[in-house]
Design an enzyme around this catalytic site. Sequence first.
Site, PDB file in Angstrom:
ATOM      1  N   TYR A   1       0.824  -1.207   0.000  1.00 23.46           N
ATOM      2  CA  TYR A   1       0.000   0.000   0.000  1.00 23.46           C
ATOM      3  C   TYR A   1       0.862   1.263   0.000  1.00 23.46           C
ATOM      4  CZ  TYR A   1      -4.145  -2.816   1.249  1.00 23.46           C
ATOM      5  OH  TYR A   1      -5.175  -3.727   1.272  1.00 23.46           O
TER       6      TYR A   1
ATOM      7  N   HIS B   1      -1.522 -11.797   0.995  1.00 20.68           N
ATOM      8  CA  HIS B   1      -2.317 -10.754   0.356  1.00 20.68           C
ATOM      9  C   HIS B   1      -2.734 -11.115  -1.071  1.00 20.68           C
ATOM     10  CE1 HIS B   1      -2.502  -6.155  -0.689  1.00 20.68           C
ATOM     11  NE2 HIS B   1      -3.694  -6.663  -0.484  1.00 20.68           N
TER      12      HIS B   1
END
Length: 288
Positions: free
Chosen positions: A52, A106
Amino acid sequence: MEHRRLGRTGHQSSALVYGAAALSDVDQDTADASVQEALDAGINHFDVAAGYGDAELRLGPWMPRIRDDIFLATKTGDRDREGAWASINSSLERLQTDRVDLIQLHAVGDLEELDKVTGPGGALEAALQAQDQGLVTHVGITGHGHQAPSTHLEALRRHPFTTVLTPLNAALWQRPDYRADYEALVAEVQRQDVGLMTIKTVARRNWPDPDDTTYATWYEPYDEAEKIRAGVSWVLSHPELTGLATPGDVRLLRHVVAAERDRMAVADAEALLVNDETYSSPFIAMPI
């Protein structure tokens, strides 16, 4: 803020999980204001990822003050053991902490990706090593796409993950195959006492023009307060869910917080959403 038990972790997590993807590309002052807004609202569960952007760096300065007061989760998008091990340690450094409560594999949204992370030399081995060394407490899995629930069900057959983060909203619920896969996942989650969280609560559709976007999210979100209220109300009517991740733009947080506090009847929420002709799965065309 409602709190719900995060499966066998025993943690009473806020029904809203702070989606730190919103901090990917903001300055520290903007990040600080958003984190404070979340804390003031009663959010005690923060979810970030190595991928991110600068989000871990933006959260890091907060850890000396709030680390013992929050449930901190991050993610590794690496598929091999060596890469994931480096990612986990980098996340700890960027977050200015010596441990996280949850490391998640993820964006595991199909069986090909699942095979990579759970196979010999895969990222799961690094996550378990970090757990053995006390760097992480729990190991979970996340994913996007229409195959996510069925993939996560298979993941739970291969390894007793502590948490699962899988998509759910009223548009996805309208797809019979998705709904069946999600319900099968819920049955296994409940059997294993897994903490189940969700994403894409306020997703409206894919951007009609990917070059003309007004929010930091890769999908077009709802930004009308009443539609956000409907999306949050609908998702939180599902008792199997511990909570939902807030969307990846700091400007939307206040609407989601307000929606959690003032929910509408689930039938009204669903009608408001599905009667919108533009409402659709964000995974029809997924750019990530």
